[in-house]
Design an enzyme around this catalytic site. Structure first.
Site, PDB file in Angstrom:
ATOM      1  N   GLU A   1       0.830  -1.203   0.000  1.00 45.97           N
ATOM      2  CA  GLU A   1       0.000   0.000   0.000  1.00 45.97           C
ATOM      3  C   GLU A   1       0.870   1.260   0.000  1.00 45.97           C
ATOM      4  OE1 GLU A   1      -3.367   0.289  -0.354  1.00 45.97           O
ATOM      5  OE2 GLU A   1      -3.174  -1.846  -0.805  1.00 45.97           O
TER       6      GLU A   1
ATOM      7  N   TRP B   1       1.771   1.665  -3.530  1.00 50.30           N
ATOM      8  CA  TRP B   1       0.792   2.360  -4.368  1.00 50.30           C
ATOM      9  C   TRP B   1       0.967   3.873  -4.266  1.00 50.30           C
ATOM     10  CZ3 TRP B   1      -2.173   1.067  -8.287  1.00 50.30           C
ATOM     11  CH2 TRP B   1      -2.514  -0.272  -8.477  1.00 50.30           C
TER      12      TRP B   1
ATOM     13  N   TRP C   1     -19.066  11.747 -21.129  1.00 52.29           N
ATOM     14  CA  TRP C   1     -19.544  11.750 -19.759  1.00 52.29           C
ATOM     15  C   TRP C   1     -20.919  12.427 -19.721  1.00 52.29           C
ATOM     16  CZ3 TRP C   1     -16.478   9.042 -16.549  1.00 52.29           C
ATOM     17  CH2 TRP C   1     -15.138   8.906 -16.882  1.00 52.29           C
TER      18      TRP C   1
ATOM     19  N   ASN D   1     -10.843   3.544   2.660  1.00 50.04           N
ATOM     20  CA  ASN D   1     -10.510   3.282   1.268  1.00 50.04           C
ATOM     21  C   ASN D   1     -11.567   2.436   0.551  1.00 50.04           C
ATOM     22  OD1 ASN D   1      -8.491   3.450  -0.959  1.00 50.04           O
ATOM     23  ND2 ASN D   1      -8.535   1.221  -0.750  1.00 50.04           N
TER      24      ASN D   1
ATOM     25  N   TRP E   1     -14.624  12.038 -13.670  1.00 49.51           N
ATOM     26  CA  TRP E   1     -13.937  11.806 -12.399  1.00 49.51           C
ATOM     27  C   TRP E   1     -13.420  13.105 -11.772  1.00 49.51           C
ATOM     28  CZ3 TRP E   1      -8.919  13.472 -12.434  1.00 49.51           C
ATOM     29  CH2 TRP E   1      -8.269  13.542 -13.687  1.00 49.51           C
TER      30      TRP E   1
ATOM     31  N   TRP F   1      -8.887   8.284  -8.408  1.00 46.63           N
ATOM     32  CA  TRP F   1     -10.101   8.542  -9.175  1.00 46.63           C
ATOM     33  C   TRP F   1     -10.008   7.961 -10.577  1.00 46.63           C
ATOM     34  CZ3 TRP F   1     -14.907   9.865  -8.158  1.00 46.63           C
ATOM     35  CH2 TRP F   1     -15.182  10.357  -6.884  1.00 46.63           C
TER      36      TRP F   1
END
Length: 482
Positions: free
Chosen positions: A279, A282, A310, A346, A364, A387
């Site tokens: 993590e 990331w 969109w 999360n 987004w 996102w």
């Protein structure tokens, strides 16, 4: 003894602070400086929640400096102009800072470094925020990674178990006539008559280096065991919650890794530790991507979505999502947790993001901008990549057909309804069987929770099918070559 300016930005700590250490190692008296210039980070100037945290973090840093004989000099305005004034006031021989990796900050810092070096000042920047510099991790072809797994396999080998330098015990006193602003002068907190919308934050957070270290100790003593599975459940304390402290640099990732690797973990716990380290990986990967692909803060990483249609946002529906009034309990719980605490688990971040980008099919950036203003851990790299991952437009993104079913997510990860009942208390009287999809129990909902929306703002099944059609259709093909 000569002086060196140490320019604090998002490295608000004394331990493992390479810029501070470099000044001391050079035999110079550090002049700790913070310059408030949020406009220099446009178009992603810090949001309101970040400013509320920053107020308390600066107070904590100044207190830590004063306990060691120094203090924080706060200025406001153009960074280069203020640095030049401080150089003249202190006759500083050097300037040290720790690097930032956002596009606007890189451009600003490069300009300052080049300008001051050309005038003969020693200017040096350092790495205090990342485990590996973005330019040091490359594919075999010398290209930046676009997929997490090979990136982390490469970067993981570079982790260092050596404990970084601790905070200095004493610091030289500053010239008594050297003046600065008070933290209150920056007006970072909500100002009267504006309500104290941040009041709930401080029930959950203690900004500053001491608060960060306390959370790390608590995590290593508790939630680290079982982390891999338990981290998915938003109703319990099963994560480190270090993200805002990392964002403001109140603790370094090197310190976290060194503490984790120094501990003797039972074999049964090792998968949890590996997952926790991934993590952190990331976070590194997100900064790696933003550094190499700076346009992604505003544009899709995947060019196939350049022409994607969109939906046009409906202000009423967008506001319902922002305020936790969508009629979907797990989504509303996440958005209300965010509003009250400045943070969101999360698992629910992914659920609420999927609802916005897939069920409502809004760009987004509408979600990224709301998170940017309301999160205390609003980090441009993590926010952008998170996102885009959920929207399916980024590197290593979720496939377009991955649409989080909020009902199934609630049933799996909040089966007893503790999370929903905490953040959506008007639903507290509903039985567990009705809590994840209360619109399917209209009579109960009307009787026990009359103030809650009677149905979701968008039909979950129909909007899922529409999203699948839109995402898989020809509109996602890359534009023709010109």
């Amino acid at each position: 003894m000569g002086h060196a300016l140490v320019w604090f930005r998002r490295d608000l700590r004394l331990a493992d602070n390479p810029a501070l250490k470099a000044a001391l190692d050079a035999g110079l008296a550090p002049v700790p400086v913070y310059i408030h210039a949020p406009d220099e980070e446009a178009p992603w100037a810090p949001g309101a929640a970040s400013h509320a945290w920053l107020h308390r973090s600066l107070l904590a840093l100044d207190a830590d400096l004063r306990a060691r004989g120094s203090r924080l000099i706060i200025r406001q305005g153009d960074s280069l102009a203020e640095i030049e004034k401080l150089i003249a006031e202190t006759k500083a021989e050097a300037l040290h800072w720790n690097r930032l990796y956002e596009p606007a900050s890189i451009a600003r810092d490069t300009r300052i470094k080049q300008g001051l070096k050309s005038r003969g000042l020693h200017v040096e920047s350092h790495n205090a925020a990342l485990l590996v510099e973005p330019w040091t991790v490359q594919t075999g072809q010398g290209e930046p990674y676009r997929v997490f797994t090979p990136f982390w396999k490469n970067a993981r080998q570079r982790l260092d178990a050596t404990m970084p330098a601790g905070a200095p015990r004493r610091l030289p006193e500053l010239p008594p006539m050297l003046a600065g602003l008070g933290v209150e002068d920056l007006r970072l907190e909500p100002q009267r008559p504006e309500p104290r919308w941040d009041a709930g934050f401080w029930e959950h957070w203690v900004p500053g280096e001491a608060g960060a270290l306390e959370l790390l100790d608590a995590f290593l003593d508790g939630a680290a065991r079982g982390y891999k599975e338990q981290r998915n459940f938003p109703d319990r304390i099963a994560t480190s919650k270090l993200s805002p402290h990392l964002h403001f640099g109140e603790i370094s990732p090197r310190t976290i890794v060194a503490r984790v690797l120094a501990q003797a973990w039972p074999a049964a716990v090792q998968p949890d530790i590996d997952h926790f380290l991934s993590e952190l990986g990331w976070r590194e990967f997100s900064h790696h991507l933003l550094f190499h692909f700076p346009h992604t803060a505003q544009e899709n990483m995947n060019p196939r979505f350049r022409e994607f249609r969109w939906a046009r946002p409906d202000a009423r529906l967008l506001a319902a999502w922002q305020r936790g009034r969508t009629g979907v309990p797990i989504v509303d719980a996440g958005m209300r947790e965010l509003w009250h605490t400045g943070w969101m688990h999360n698992r629910t971040r992914m659920v609420v993001a999927s609802f916005l980008t897939k069920n409502l099919r809004y760009h987004w950036k509408h979600g990224a901008q709301w998170f940017w203003d309301t999160l205390v851990d609003a980090d441009l790299a993590n926010n952008t990549q998170g996102w885009q991952w959920t929207a399916g437009t980024g590197a290593d993104a979720a496939p377009y057909f991955r649409i989080f079913n909020p009902v199934a997510q609630a049933e799996k990860f909040d089966a007893a309804g503790k999370y929903v009942r905490r953040w959506v208390p008007e639903l507290a009287k509903l039985p567990d069987a009705a809590l994840s999809a209360p619109w399917e129990h209209a009579d109960l909902l009307r009787r026990l929770a009359p103030d809650y929306p009677p149905k979701p703002i968008v039909d979950l099944k129909a909007s899922r099918e529409a999203a699948l059609e839109a995402y898989s259709g020809p509109k996602t093909k890359p534009p023709a070559e010109r």
